[in-house]
Design an enzyme around this catalytic site. Structure first.
Site, PDB file in Angstrom:
ATOM      1  CE  LYS A   2      -4.067   1.764   2.558  1.00 12.12           C
ATOM      2  NZ  LYS A   2      -4.925   1.540   3.751  1.00 12.12           N
TER       3      LYS A   2
ATOM      4  CB  SER B 130      -8.315   3.236   2.840  1.00 12.21           C
ATOM      5  OG  SER B 130      -7.491   2.520   3.751  1.00 12.21           O
TER       6      SER B 130
ATOM      7  CB  SER C  46      -8.674   0.426   5.610  1.00 15.75           C
ATOM      8  OG  SER C  46      -9.402   1.640   5.622  1.00 15.75           O
TER       9      SER C  46
END
Ligand SMILES: [Mg+2]
Ligand SMILES: [Zn+2]
Lengths: 465, 94, 473
Positions: C68, C143, C167
């Site tokens: 990420k 997310s 997330s």
């Protein structure tokens, strides 16, 4: 007639701790290195970096708390104090709020409110107009100082004058110096002081509106700054106006007090518990080593000397000079008069520091017993300092003992008067100052073994005064 | 209800510039969100201790041993404005 | 050849490499090509060249990893999906990324995400939304949407993301893969660009539970750079359970009824049937304060974020707006231009909740609610082994469907948000389809029960037999 105003002053002191590394990262502390060479992701507030508490800073904080007789919290936590400023890289300072490391306590006659740990800010260099605050267009940030461990000490409003403030701060500074937790150098900013100042009619217990006098960087400025601010407040209220709460700056060159309020709006620091750190529970062994590391501190030492009969002033003088005080401590047990021995140490510190402490006490005892004159005590001390030995023997060997034989002295005095007829006349005419040459003569003759007081008595008697 | 003035006050604290219509929209959106959030106002939380750390970790302390700091160039490299080996900013007093 | 490689799970690829049947460089190259041809906007950066035989004998055998964007990676763009960090290349690497690299998982690329991990659809990225490989008109969740889509679409063998309110688990559910949010403190946060420090945890997003365990094994561990990290109390095992005999599953009334789409609920109950077939017993129970989780979360997370994001001030790194005439306007314009609307909204919300006069009513109360939620779970785990819920109230929704209504978007976290508030571990596994879109099944356990959670998830995975190949086609 107008009201008698009483100043009410509380002090807020920031002390840079003398650790090897910063509060929350492993960068070495900076002493004037080139800008931004003592930085890392943590103290520069880079994305993703996290603080880790320096154990030594906690230990030093505890030692200060102990020295100030504070209550040490078993559990204390860090908070974030939020505000934007270029010297504050994370835009929050990691500080302590409602669970500080230490609460309460006292030093001398001033009560301590709290003692907590936090991190220092970076240095802002204002470029353009001579690095002075006003009129400069740009500033440069140097983060070397950023993250230096700070202890903030907040007193109760127990101080009543600029002079008291200066004296108390000198005691605090000496205490911290002897603790060995900071180099307490105000000119270098390792000890910084703010004062909260208000006035109230004498006898009242309430508080007036207080102003905050910021960053005074010498004891003299603190005393003068507080004096000036108190005077300013009295002038305001006597003039029927009201003091406004604000932050002020004292300019030692002009003795002028100016407001710093200029651009900053009312603060809302939005304190909340620092989620990157866990609560501090003091490890028992740390508590022990902290306690063990605390020497006898100036206040305690001075009190002990006073109890032993040393004057308050001399007791403080000795307590502020630990290297001399430890020798005095060795002399104390054999001293007939603690005060006289203390005086001997303070009058000739360098000689007294060389001589064997018990011998110094013995010398002051001989003077006390009138077996040695103060004048010759100096000589004896010098000899002891150089070659050591037993004071009584030195006195005997060097023939420095005070004259005991009154008749012999009387004869010498008569001779001195005869040899200095004009001086004798002037004394008769009432000019006692003229006795100098005569005493000088007698002392030469007796190698300083005569008692000055006795000589004066005899002179007066001889001249029928 | 969080009105225009509150939005402006909070935006100032947060150092966020907001255009006129952003202020209006923000006021509406925050008011809406707070209407839901304020339901916790109805709970009886008398004497309930707050939780700021979920896991009780033993105090984590770092030994006071220096490690090398970082090369200045590497750190200044990311800065928007550099001058005299430092980070340049508009003077706070200007 | 390439297709054959892409059909393998990370664990299988690792075995082939260790057996000498595959070279790690072939695996890396196969994925690098696919990632470079990314049509979902899942990647923000892809490695240019293949590392020469990266750690073939290391535990992870050189199987490449998607990371990420918000994990700091030295010399590689790490922008947290934000414009304010556009082009930012950190001087250091996050502890968890370093650990995985040292264990033999080289960096394949950085994945797209909601800006600073604030979002549930990945539509809040400054670099454009990510598309769901099951239906490109829909969101992958957020997310960690880029990591989820990359794994689901076979552009990465596995990935790591972060979970603050859901997330990892929610995008895993919406993309039909496995995602686990570990116990708070199990994985170091050092080098993870912070959203909400007391909630953020890094975790795996993988094709199956075995990959999840394998990756997680090399993520855990106490880190001297993170005071909130803890040593994982036991060795992380690869799951083997085939049965759930004697396992008691708590089914909380509050999170398994109202507000959950019918199709999702139907799938949830079907999954409970599978569990009972494996010998588990299911028990209706209560988590009385769970419904207030969203309120507490949307005070605490923005409050912490308002401080965590204050450092983006245009002084030391990242964006500085070029029109300003003094320090104040430099700050306010830089932060206005650098942050997107959702981030600004949450900074405002958090700043307001902490501001003088409001702290007690908001932040203070939220922390008390947090205590109650943790107490609810503590009580629950005296009665049951795990608490199970649907991971998300709904399946993947159309791009733009919820962007105008913040609270509607926040409701996506309804089932996931109580878990991080209590610091607990939870996994989401694909449990089937509804309307042709993946549904996630969430298994929540006590602190540090990851081994048991993954065992239970593994047993269910075998009987569910979810087929994700459609998304990789
Ligand atoms: Mg302070
Ligand atoms: Zn540092």
């Amino acid at each position: 007639m107008s009201v008698q105003w009483e100043p009410v002053i509380g002090l807020e002191i920031h002390v840079q701790l003398d650790t090897r590394t910063k509060m929350f990262c492993s960068c070495a502390l900076s002493f004037g290195e080139p800008p931004n060479t003592r930085c890392c992701p943590v103290c520069l507030g880079l994305p993703g970096a996290l603080p880790v508490v320096n154990a030594k800073a906690i230990e030093y904080g505890l030692m200060i708390g102990m020295a100030l007789e504070s209550d040490l919290a078993e559990r204390s936590i860090f908070h974030r104090k939020n505000y934007f400023y270029p010297d504050n890289p994370k835009a929050y300072q990691i500080s302590q709020y409602d669970e500080p490391l230490c609460r309460g306590g006292r030093l001398g006659d001033v009560r301590i409110h709290r003692v907590h740990l936090e991190e220092d800010a970076a240095k802002l260099v204002h470029v353009g107009e001579s690095g002075r605050i006003h009129g400069s267009d740009a500033s440069i940030v140097d983060f070397n100082r950023c993250g230096t461990p700070l202890v903030e000490i907040v007193t109760e409003p127990d101080v009543r004058s600029g002079e008291e403030a200066r004296e108390w701060l000198q005691l605090l500074r000496e205490t911290l110096r002897q603790l060995g937790v900071s180099d307490v150098d105000m000119s270098q900013g390792s000890l910084r002081c703010d004062a909260n100042i208000s006035i109230r009619p004498r006898g009242e217990t309430g508080f007036g509106t207080k102003t905050e006098l910021k960053n005074m960087n010498s004891f003299a400025f603190i005393e003068r700054g507080i004096k000036a601010e108190v005077a300013r407040q009295i002038e305001i209220v006597d003039g029927g106006r009201e003091v406004v709460q604000e932050t002020l700056h004292f300019d030692p060159r002009t003795e002028r007090i100016t407001s710093l309020r200029s651009k900053e709006e009312a603060h809302d620091y939005r304190y909340f518990p620092e989620p990157d750190l866990v609560p501090i529970r003091i490890p028992a062994d740390m508590l022990e080593s902290a306690r063990a590391a605390i020497p006898e501190l100036p206040a305690a030492r001075a009190a002990r000397y006073e109890a032993a009969g040393v004057s308050a002033g001399n007791a403080r003088d000795l307590a502020f000079r630990p290297e001399l005080a430890v020798r005095f401590d060795d002399a104390l047990p054999v001293a007939d008069s603690a005060q006289a021995t203390a005086a001997l140490f303070l009058n000739q510190p360098e000689v007294a520091a060389e001589a064997e402490p018990r011998a110094v006490a013995e010398v002051s005892n001989l003077v006390g017993r009138r077996e040695l004159t103060p004048a010759n005590a100096r000589r004896v001390l010098e000899i002891l300092a150089e070659r050591g030995g037993d004071p009584a023997e030195v006195v005997a060997r060097e023939g420095l003992g005070a004259m005991q034989d009154g008749d012999a002295l009387e004869a010498i005095v008569e001779a001195a008067l005869a040899a200095n007829g004009d001086a004798a006349d002037r004394i008769r005419a009432g000019n006692m100052k003229a006795i100098g040459p005569i005493i000088g003569h007698v002392m030469r003759e007796t190698k300083g073994r005569a008692d000055g007081g006795e000589v004066t008595r005899l002179v007066r008697a001889k001249l029928g005064l | 209800m969080i009105d225009r003035d509150q939005v402006l006050h909070v935006a100032r604290l947060a150092r966020l510039e907001l255009s006129e219509e952003e202020v209006e929209r923000m006021s509406g959106e925050l008011t809406g969100i707070l209407r839901h959030i304020e339901k916790i106002g109805e709970l009886d939380l008398e004497g309930v201790p707050p939780t700021s750390h979920v896991v009780e970790v033993a105090t984590a302390l770092r030994p006071d041993e220096p490690r090398p700091s970082w090369p200045r160039e590497e750190l200044l490299d990311a800065a928007p404005a550099v001058r005299d080996d430092g980070f340049e900013v508009p003077s706070p007093q200007a | 050849m390439s297709d054959e490689i892409l059909a393998l799970t990370a664990a299988q690829a690792g075995e082939r490499i260790r057996a000498g049947e595959l070279r790690s460089s072939e695996v890396f190259e196969a994925y690098r090509e696919r990632a470079a041809a990314d049509e979902l906007n899942a990647f923000l950066w892809v490695a240019e060249d293949t590392p020469a035989a990266a750690g073939e004998d290391a535990p992870l055998a050189g199987v490449p990893l998607a990371v990420k964007d918000l994990f700091c990676t030295e010399g590689v763009p790490s922008q947290a999906g934000s414009r304010i960090l556009e082009g930012y290349r950190p001087p250091y690497t996050a502890t968890v990324v370093r650990r995985l690299r040292d264990a033999g998982a080289p960096l394949l690329g950085k994945t797209n995400q909601d800006e600073f991990a604030m979002g549930s659809s990945n539509e809040n990225s400054a670099y454009g939304p990510v598309r769901n490989p099951w239906d490109r008109t829909r969101v992958p969740g957020g997310s960690s949407g880029g990591s989820a889509a990359a794994v689901a679409a076979g552009m990465a063998p596995w990935a790591i993301g972060t979970d603050t309110g859901g997330s990892i688990r929610q995008p895993a559910a919406l993309s039909g893969i496995v995602g686990m949010k570990p116990t708070y403190g199990a994985v170091s946060r050092y080098g993870m660009i912070a959203f909400a420090s007391s909630l953020d945890q890094a975790g795996p997003l993988t094709r199956d539970v075995t990959d999840c365990a394998l990756l997680f094994r090399h993520m855990v561990g106490q880190d001297p750079c993170d005071s909130t990290s803890l040593a994982f109390p036991e060795e992380v095992r690869l799951p083997t359970a085939e049965r759930l005999d004697g396992i008691r599953l708590g089914v909380p009334e509050e999170l398994t009824g109202e507000g959950i789409e019918p199709g999702v609920l139907e799938n949830f109950h079907a999954t409970l049937d599978r569990a009972r077939e494996l010998g588990a017993t299911t028990h209706p129970m209560r988590l009385p304060h769970a419904p207030h989780g969203l309120s507490a979360y949307y005070i605490i997370a923005p409050a912490e974020a308002s401080a965590n994001l204050a450092r983006y001030d245009g002084v030391r790194y990242g964006l500085r707006s070029d029109e300003y005439d003094d320090l104040l306007s430099m700050y306010t314009r830089t932060r206005h231009d650098g942050f997107g609307p959702e981030v600004r909204r949450r900074i405002m919300l958090g700043t307001y909740a902490l501001s003088s006069g409001y702290y007690d009513a908001y932040y203070g109360r939220a922390q008390q609610v947090r205590t109650k939620i943790a107490d609810d779970f503590r009580a629950a785990f005296r009665e049951v082994d795990f608490v199970v819920t649907p991971t998300s109230p709904g399946v993947a929704f159309e791009l733009g469907a919820k962007t105008d209504d913040p609270w509607a978007m926040y409701l996506n976290d309804y089932c996931t948000v109580p878990v991080p508030l209590a610091g607990l571990p939870a996994i989401s596994i694909p449990s089937g389809l509804s309307e042709g879109l993946p549904v996630g099944f969430q298994v929540i356990g006590p602190a540090f029960s990851e081994n048991r959670i993954m065992d239970a998830a593994y047993a269910l995975e075998q009987v569910i037999g979810f087929d994700g190949s459609a998304a990789r086609a």
